[in-house]
Scaffold this active site. Structure first.
Site: not given
Length: 146
Positions: A26, A75, A78, A81, A88, A99, A101-103
């Site tokens: 990260y 972001n 977890a 997932h 909703d 959406e 994500h860094i990785s």
């Protein structure tokens, strides 16, 4: 005079540890530093920031701002997932959500390959480090499909 666009950057669990948590994945820059750089890059955008380790607080924030802001860069960590509730909440509000994500989650554990929130989002940007946030911001500012 045109009004400034309002964008919320919303970070989920463990992202308060950026700069210290798994720096090999990260990086070493904290999010506060990065947010300052973003604000300098986009002086004509009203950037707001919120982070929580609690799913319900993320949902409450989406409900709070999703009616009058121009977009959300999310972001969900977890919760990406696992959270049908976040899915909703995104669908319930009219603003666009990207959406991030860094990785690159597709290069990680198989359970990270599935996003419960992706179908409710305008698009996904993943794997470009903290720059993923800037790319998402650009997409929202230019109404791009991502």
């Amino acid at each position: 005079m045109t009004r400034k666009k309002k964008i919320l950057i919303l970070n989920g669990p463990n992202l308060n540890l950026l700069g210290r948590r798994e720096p090999e994945m990260y990086g070493t820059e904290g999010f506060g530093q990065y947010l300052e750089r973003l604000a300098n890059l986009y002086p004509d955008v009203c950037l707001d920031y919120y982070q929580s380790n609690h799913e319900g607080q993320l949902i409450d924030k989406i409900h709070e701002v999703g009616w009058d802001c121009d977009g959300i860069v999310l972001n969900a960590g977890a919760y990406t997932h696992t959270s049908i509730a976040l899915h909703d909440a995104i669908k319930a509000v009219p603003c666009r959500v990207v959406e991030v994500h860094i990785s690159n989650v597709m290069r990680r554990e198989p359970f990270r390959h599935v996003s419960m929130i992706a179908p409710a989002c305008a698009g996904i940007i993943t794997g470009f480090g903290l720059d993923s946030y800037r790319l998402a911001l650009e997409a929202l500012l230019h109404d791009a499909e991502v």
